[in-house]
Design an enzyme around this catalytic site. Sequence first.
Site, short mmCIF file in Angstrom:
data_model
loop_
_atom_site.label_atom_id
_atom_site.label_comp_id
_atom_site.label_asym_id
_atom_site.label_seq_id
_atom_site.Cartn_x
_atom_site.Cartn_y
_atom_site.Cartn_z
N ASP A 117 0.86 -1.19 0.00
CA ASP A 117 0.00 0.00 0.00
C ASP A 117 0.90 1.24 0.00
O ASP A 117 2.10 1.14 0.22
CB ASP A 117 -0.89 0.00 1.26
CG ASP A 117 -1.77 1.23 1.34
OD1 ASP A 117 -2.44 1.55 0.34
OD2 ASP A 117 -1.76 1.93 2.38
N SER A 118 0.29 2.40 -0.22
CA SER A 118 1.04 3.64 -0.15
C SER A 118 1.50 3.94 1.27
O SER A 118 2.34 4.81 1.47
CB SER A 118 0.17 4.79 -0.65
OG SER A 118 -1.03 4.85 0.09
N CYS B 31 -3.80 -1.04 -2.08
CA CYS B 31 -4.10 0.38 -2.31
C CYS B 31 -5.07 0.53 -3.49
O CYS B 31 -4.79 0.02 -4.58
CB CYS B 31 -2.79 1.08 -2.60
SG CYS B 31 -2.96 2.83 -2.94
N THR C 200 -5.71 3.27 -5.17
CA THR C 200 -5.13 4.10 -6.23
C THR C 200 -4.14 3.28 -7.06
O THR C 200 -4.15 3.36 -8.30
CB THR C 200 -4.45 5.34 -5.61
OG1 THR C 200 -5.35 5.93 -4.67
CG2 THR C 200 -4.09 6.35 -6.66
N GLU D 17 -5.86 9.28 9.66
CA GLU D 17 -4.49 9.17 10.16
C GLU D 17 -4.28 9.99 11.44
O GLU D 17 -3.41 9.68 12.25
CB GLU D 17 -3.48 9.57 9.08
CG GLU D 17 -3.55 8.58 7.93
CD GLU D 17 -2.34 8.54 7.03
OE1 GLU D 17 -1.36 9.25 7.29
OE2 GLU D 17 -2.40 7.79 6.04
N CYS E 98 -11.34 3.25 -0.67
CA CYS E 98 -10.02 3.72 -0.24
C CYS E 98 -9.66 2.94 1.02
O CYS E 98 -10.55 2.67 1.85
CB CYS E 98 -10.09 5.22 0.05
SG CYS E 98 -8.58 5.88 0.80
N HIS F 151 -8.41 3.60 3.78
CA HIS F 151 -8.66 4.17 5.10
C HIS F 151 -10.14 4.13 5.54
O HIS F 151 -10.45 4.24 6.70
CB HIS F 151 -8.22 5.63 5.13
CG HIS F 151 -6.74 5.82 5.05
ND1 HIS F 151 -5.99 5.36 4.00
CD2 HIS F 151 -5.88 6.44 5.90
CE1 HIS F 151 -4.72 5.69 4.20
NE2 HIS F 151 -4.63 6.35 5.34
N1 DGL Z 1 -4.04 3.88 0.03
C1 DGL Z 1 -4.66 4.92 -0.73
C2 DGL Z 1 -5.88 4.34 -1.47
O1 DGL Z 1 -6.47 3.36 -1.08
C3 DGL Z 1 -5.06 6.09 0.15
C4 DGL Z 1 -3.92 6.91 0.66
C5 DGL Z 1 -3.13 7.60 -0.44
O2 DGL Z 1 -3.62 8.54 -1.08
O3 DGL Z 1 -1.99 7.18 -0.63
O4 DGL Z 1 -6.25 4.86 -2.49
#
Ligand code: DGL
Length: 273
Positions: free
Chosen positions: A12-13, A75, A77, A154, A186, A188
């Site tokens: 993930d990011s 992730c 994205t 966060e 997403c 989060h």
């Molecule tokens: N993990 C990212 C997502 O699910 C969210 C956080 C980010 O923008 O890196 O899209």
Amino acid sequence: MINKNSPVGVFDSGIGGLTVAREIMRQIPNEKIIYFGDTARVPYGSKSRETITRYSRQIVRFLQAREVKVIVAACNTASAFALDEIEKETDIPIIGVIKPGARVAAAVTENGRIGVIGTEGTIDSSIYSRYIKKIKPEAAVTGKACPLFVPLVEEGLWEDPVTDEIAKRYLTELLDIGIDTLILGCTHYPLIRSTVGRIMGESVSLVNPAYETARELKRLLGEKGMLNDEAARLGDNRYRFYVSDAADKFKRFANSIIKYGILSAEIINIEEY
Ligand code: DGL
């Protein structure tokens, strides 16, 4: 050598993908996990397709060097931007979070009106809509980017009047068009599920791609005869976490949402891959 007892790679990011790792731990507790969180380069949600594809490619190389048997792009994205391209270049299975979420939303909706919330990148890519329409062409899919949700989560403001207020602003438009299904698109958002659920009301089904992805992973490993069959041993380090920066912050967050002992995280230089 990769075999059924090799670990599952998850990336993930940053910290958000822990909601996906947590579901894998719950649904297939026998699996070992190697998790990478790109904490030095987060957020992905506001970056370009090219950049996210380059980052994802490096992470896939890192996970392959650790001999994982399958990779989960936790992730949204990265799944939206990079998965199609990277899948073609990789010889182990890669699954993302978009298809499992889209499939369930298409199955659950009764009035065909589906909402998707996510980062700007995920929403602008319209990828959920494309997948849903392949299954249910008559569906009307409306996306809404909710960029403030990531920092709120966060900051730990999961149940907070500020989050309530912002959620109302974002979600009113989806309420007004009468969606009956909402994808939490997403990493989060499962952590503010109760806030979103309260605003949308009981008649709207919330789809959590983290949960659906863990189910999909279990199904895929079962089908390929690749489910781990070792007995778990105490202290055998089933879960390993790597990050590109700020390991202590990551560790604190990980330990607040994953209740499987104290987790530690190691910093690696992802640019080397
Ligand atoms: N993990 C990212 C997502 O699910 C969210 C956080 C980010 O923008 O890196 O899209």
